[in-house]
Design an enzyme around this catalytic site. Structure first.
Site, PDB file in Angstrom:
ATOM      1  N   CYS A   1       0.784  -1.164  -0.011  1.00 34.70           N
ATOM      2  CA  CYS A   1       0.023   0.003  -0.078  1.00 34.70           C
ATOM      3  C   CYS A   1       0.873   1.222   0.115  1.00 34.70           C
ATOM      4  CB  CYS A   1      -0.901   0.134   1.141  1.00 34.70           C
ATOM      5  SG  CYS A   1      -2.311  -0.929   1.079  1.00 34.70           S
ATOM      6  N   ARG A  56       4.284  -0.237  -4.835  1.00 36.05           N
ATOM      7  CA  ARG A  56       3.912  -0.989  -3.379  1.00 36.05           C
ATOM      8  C   ARG A  56       2.540  -1.610  -3.361  1.00 36.05           C
ATOM      9  NH1 ARG A  56       7.541   1.488   0.541  1.00 36.05           N
ATOM     10  NH2 ARG A  56       5.818   0.695   1.987  1.00 36.05           N
ATOM     11  N   TRP A  59      -3.007  -2.695  -2.157  1.00 37.61           N
ATOM     12  CA  TRP A  59      -2.768  -4.218  -2.107  1.00 37.61           C
ATOM     13  C   TRP A  59      -3.636  -4.845  -1.115  1.00 37.61           C
ATOM     14  CZ3 TRP A  59      -1.226  -8.554   0.631  1.00 37.61           C
ATOM     15  CH2 TRP A  59      -0.473  -9.487   0.078  1.00 37.61           C
ATOM     16  N   ASN A 101      -2.614   1.401   5.857  1.00 41.89           N
ATOM     17  CA  ASN A 101      -1.593   0.400   5.203  1.00 41.89           C
ATOM     18  C   ASN A 101      -1.627  -0.607   6.625  1.00 41.89           C
ATOM     19  OD1 ASN A 101       0.361  -1.332   4.368  1.00 41.89           O
ATOM     20  ND2 ASN A 101       2.083   0.171   4.337  1.00 41.89           N
ATOM     21  N   GLY A 102      -2.145  -1.867   6.237  1.00 40.45           N
ATOM     22  CA  GLY A 102      -1.986  -2.910   7.395  1.00 40.45           C
ATOM     23  C   GLY A 102      -3.172  -3.746   7.646  1.00 40.45           C
ATOM     24  N   GLU A 121      16.220 -19.715  -6.129  1.00 38.82           N
ATOM     25  CA  GLU A 121      15.943 -18.161  -6.411  1.00 38.82           C
ATOM     26  C   GLU A 121      15.701 -17.948  -7.981  1.00 38.82           C
ATOM     27  OE1 GLU A 121      15.579 -15.364  -5.079  1.00 38.82           O
ATOM     28  OE2 GLU A 121      16.007 -13.827  -6.198  1.00 38.82           O
ATOM     29  N   LYS A 123      12.130 -16.282  -9.428  1.00 37.40           N
ATOM     30  CA  LYS A 123      12.198 -15.256 -10.217  1.00 37.40           C
ATOM     31  C   LYS A 123      11.217 -15.199 -11.493  1.00 37.40           C
ATOM     32  CE  LYS A 123      13.389 -12.819  -8.346  1.00 37.40           C
ATOM     33  NZ  LYS A 123      13.718 -12.488  -7.103  1.00 37.40           N
ATOM     34  N   GLU A 158       7.432 -15.502 -10.371  1.00 40.22           N
ATOM     35  CA  GLU A 158       6.984 -14.048 -10.189  1.00 40.22           C
ATOM     36  C   GLU A 158       6.539 -13.260 -11.378  1.00 40.22           C
ATOM     37  OE1 GLU A 158       9.342 -12.333  -6.300  1.00 40.22           O
ATOM     38  OE2 GLU A 158      10.512 -12.884  -7.871  1.00 40.22           O
ATOM     39  N   HIS A 202      14.378 -39.184  -6.209  1.00 39.77           N
ATOM     40  CA  HIS A 202      13.547 -39.635  -5.207  1.00 39.77           C
ATOM     41  C   HIS A 202      11.936 -39.273  -5.377  1.00 39.77           C
ATOM     42  CE1 HIS A 202      16.871 -41.109  -3.071  1.00 39.77           C
ATOM     43  NE2 HIS A 202      17.536 -39.942  -3.157  1.00 39.77           N
ATOM     44  N   LYS A 245       5.751  -4.857  -3.563  1.00 39.37           N
ATOM     45  CA  LYS A 245       6.976  -4.762  -2.991  1.00 39.37           C
ATOM     46  C   LYS A 245       6.889  -4.532  -1.541  1.00 39.37           C
ATOM     47  CE  LYS A 245      11.554  -4.174  -4.226  1.00 39.37           C
ATOM     48  NZ  LYS A 245      11.995  -5.376  -4.756  1.00 39.37           N
TER      49      LYS A 245
HETATM   50  N1  HGA Z   1      -6.441  -4.069   5.038  1.00 38.54           N
HETATM   51  C1  HGA Z   1      -6.430  -2.793   3.809  1.00 38.54           C
HETATM   52  C2  HGA Z   1      -5.103  -2.277   3.612  1.00 38.54           C
HETATM   53  C3  HGA Z   1      -4.224  -3.263   3.082  1.00 38.54           C
HETATM   54  C4  HGA Z   1      -2.825  -3.102   2.979  1.00 38.54           C
HETATM   55  O1  HGA Z   1      -2.130  -2.739   3.767  1.00 38.54           O
HETATM   56  N2  HGA Z   1      -1.959  -3.671   2.103  1.00 38.54           N
HETATM   57  O2  HGA Z   1      -0.279  -3.591   2.096  1.00 38.54           O
HETATM   58  C5  HGA Z   1      -7.234  -3.359   2.725  1.00 38.54           C
HETATM   59  O3  HGA Z   1      -7.194  -4.661   2.477  1.00 38.54           O
HETATM   60  O4  HGA Z   1      -7.770  -2.422   1.991  1.00 38.54           O
END
Ligand code: HGA
Length: 608
Positions: A2, A27, A75, A99-100, A483, A487, A490, A506, A603
């Site tokens: 976020c 992000r 995100w 964010n969280g 790794e 890559k 991703e 195996h 990220k």
């Molecule tokens: N929980 C919130 C914010 C998501 C977040 O911080 N992502 O890094 C949401 O789902 O919108």
């Protein structure tokens, strides 16, 4: 994750918000949104799914004007990707970006629904908005007091920026779980989740500390610490050059960052290698005393950093003779742990904000380790702040979601650390001198390997339509295979798996046929003869094989050997990842994927 940016100014702030949030798109990029409070004290909010360019188009059509505003790229953690779930979220006069994760959001949601609140999204963030509004209405207290009083009711992480339409001269920022940085301007101030968002407007920065709450006006700021006391936080002048953050001549940040590796490694070595000696003066005398006592090393990391840690296990055990265990951070935190005697704890993270790694560090502090050290790319980060010691990788800002230069600089720093500890514990060892000399040549060696890009482009053509690819490696090349597979997954979304070469028989050998290419890294070392036998086993079963090696390997049917310049065994892992990074990049490119912003990823993983 976020991206957050907000500003309180004396001019129209819309263009700044759009430009800055664009720079934070790496992000989180499933949706974005922006809100301003206009001169009539109305909240104008515009949100959309998809990239920030879509948001810009929508905002520009509306010609909005406001001197205070907040913007966000999301995100998703709670609720699908939709316009309704995009931030900012509003509860009457309260506007919030977050964010969280609020772990008790369901409980709070049902409490607030009973109080009559109607939810317009599935997010945990909207819960915070309504909770603050409810507390504000009930108590009549100032927003700052309301936030301070509500903190105990919110479980989880909630870095956020809040505007109040009833008092639109200030922003309130809360740092809880992920970073926020204030940018100081002339009669205007800013706040963002990452300094990159602010560097075109100011270099004067103040990083909030965990638990801080800041009140930001256009002409002044006030910061309260987690106990509610007013605190002065240090202002720093950023030395990050805004111009170096661009893509330059490259199409994608990932490509730029792959090619930057020689110079990133030069930075990592700078001032640290002098005349056959490795100098980690930044660690100080206390670290030296602890290092002398180490009998075991526990490393905890996630993703690419975990693979770097796995390589270093080989180095710690073979060079320093110190037993070393490596564990994925989320697993370390999920079980009852038995700590070895005289064990030293190391974390690795590009951003220093990786929530799983931070949690592991916090747990480790209660377990009696000798001490802890983080190897990290971001100086002001939470891991750096919370660790006893830190070593910076100095890779420069990495924007591509798929880490590249972080990995090779982490390995460079780890190898120096192994050499340093070995020398401390084995006075007569010549390892410090040997590694100092080899590492000095590393940037040139990488430059040589990068010249192989044309042959790797050709191979990418042969591989881009495959659905599954196997990567094999033995010894310290196994983490390189892991790794390489990561890559590829991703950025191309091709299913890729890594196995230790000897493990193939195996089970996974059952997969081998002409549809699953097998990629093997096989530098000259004591394990090469065994790897050659594995190559024959695959060939005998009709597998298609690509081998990266500095040695002559007998050609089998359906086999391509990509010749790599000779390197000393000890630094082979740092060199052999380069062609695998290029391979993933060119395959992703051929498949037309958005390389810097792979689907579902972001990220700096700041949620657990
Ligand atoms: N929980 C919130 C914010 C998501 C977040 O911080 N992502 O890094 C949401 O789902 O919108």
């Amino acid at each position: 994750m976020c991206g957050i940016v907000a500003a309180v100014t004396e001019r129209n702030i819309t263009d700044f918000l759009l430009e800055s949030i664009k720079r934070l798109e790496y992000r989180g990029y499933d949706s974005s949104g922006l809100a301003i409070i206009n001169q009539k004290k109305n909240i104008i909010r515009i949100r959309c799914i998809g990239k920030v360019n879509e948001l810009s188009k929508k905002v520009k059509q509306k010609k909005i004007f406001g001197k205070i505003g907040i913007a966000h790229t999301r995100w998703a953690t709670h609720g699908k990707v939709s316009e309704e779930n995009a931030h900012p979220h509003i509860s009457s006069n309260i506007v919030i970006v977050h964010n969280g994760i609020i772990e008790n959001s369901l409980k709070l949601r049902s409490f607030l629904e009973k109080k009559g609140y109607i939810f317009h999204s599935d997010t945990d963030t909207e819960v915070i908005a309504h909770l603050l509004h409810w507390e504000q209405t009930k108590t009549g207290k100032s927003l700052i007091e309301v936030i301070q009083n509500s903190k105990n009711r919110l479980h989880g992480s909630y870095s956020m920026v809040i505007m109040d339409a009833y008092n639109s001269s200030k922003l309130i920022a809360v740092r809880s779980g992920s970073p926020l940085v204030i940018g100081l301007g002339q009669k205007e101030n800013f706040i963002a989740s990452d300094q990159i968002a602010l560097l075109n407007i100011t270099k004067r920065l103040i990083y909030l500390k965990e638990g801080d709450i800041a009140i930001i006006h256009s002409k002044n700021i006030k910061i309260f610490n987690k106990h509610g006391f007013i605190k002065k936080r240090k202002e720093i002048i950023s030395n990050v050059k805004y111009k170096t953050i661009g893509k330059g001549k490259y199409k994608y940040y990932m490509e730029k960052e792959i090619y930057e590796q020689p110079s990133s490694i030069r930075h990592a070595l700078h001032h640290r290698i002098k005349k056959d000696k490795i100098n980690f003066s930044e660690l100080g005398y206390r670290a030296k005393k602890i290092f002398l006592n180490i009998e075991h090393i526990q490393i905890v990391a996630c993703g690419t950093s975990y693979h770097a840690a796995m390589v270093s296990k080989h180095w710690f055990e073979s060079l320093a003779s110190i037993p070393c265990d490596v564990e994925v951070a989320s697993e370390f935190s999920s079980r009852k742990l038995a700590v070895r005697k005289k064990s030293f704890f190391i974390t690795l993270s590009q951003s220093g904000e990786t929530a799983d790694t931070l949690e592991a560090l916090r747990i480790s502090k209660k377990l009696g380790y000798l001490g802890n050290l983080t190897i990290c790319n971001m100086k002001g980060s939470s891991l750096v702040q919370e660790s006893d010691f830190y070593l910076l990788t100095k890779a420069g800002i990495e924007i591509g979601v798929a880490s590249t230069k972080s990995f090779t600089t982490q390995l460079t720093v780890l190898l120096m650390l192994v050499a340093k500890i070995t020398k401390l514990k084995q006075k007569k060892s010549n390892i410090e001198k040997k590694i100092a000399n080899i590492l000095t040549t590393l940037p040139f060696r990488i430059e040589e390997i990068l010249k192989k890009n044309n042959i790797i482009k050709t191979i990418s053509h042969q591989l881009c339509n495959k659905n599954n690819i196997l990567f094999l490696g033995r010894g310290d090349q196994y983490p390189i295979a892991m790794e390489g597979a990561l890559k590829l997954k991703e950025i191309s979304y091709i299913h890729a798996e890594a196995y230790p070469s000897g493990e193939l028989k195996h089970g996974p050998l059952a997969l081998i046929d002409k549809n699953i290419p097998v990629i093997i890294t096989a530098p000259k070392n004591s394990l090469l003869e065994k790897t050659k036998k594995n190559i024959k086993e695959i060939s005998a079963r009709g597998g298609i094989i690509y081998v990266f090696s500095d040695q002559e390997i007998d050609l089998e049917e359906n086999m391509t050997v990509i010749k790599i310049p000779y390197v000393e065994e000890i630094i082979a892992p740092i060199l052999y990842i380069i062609p695998l990074q290029l391979l993933a990049y060119y395959i992703g490119l051929r498949k037309g994927k958005n390389i810097d912003q792979p689907r579902n990823l972001a990220k700096s993983v700041t949620v657990e």
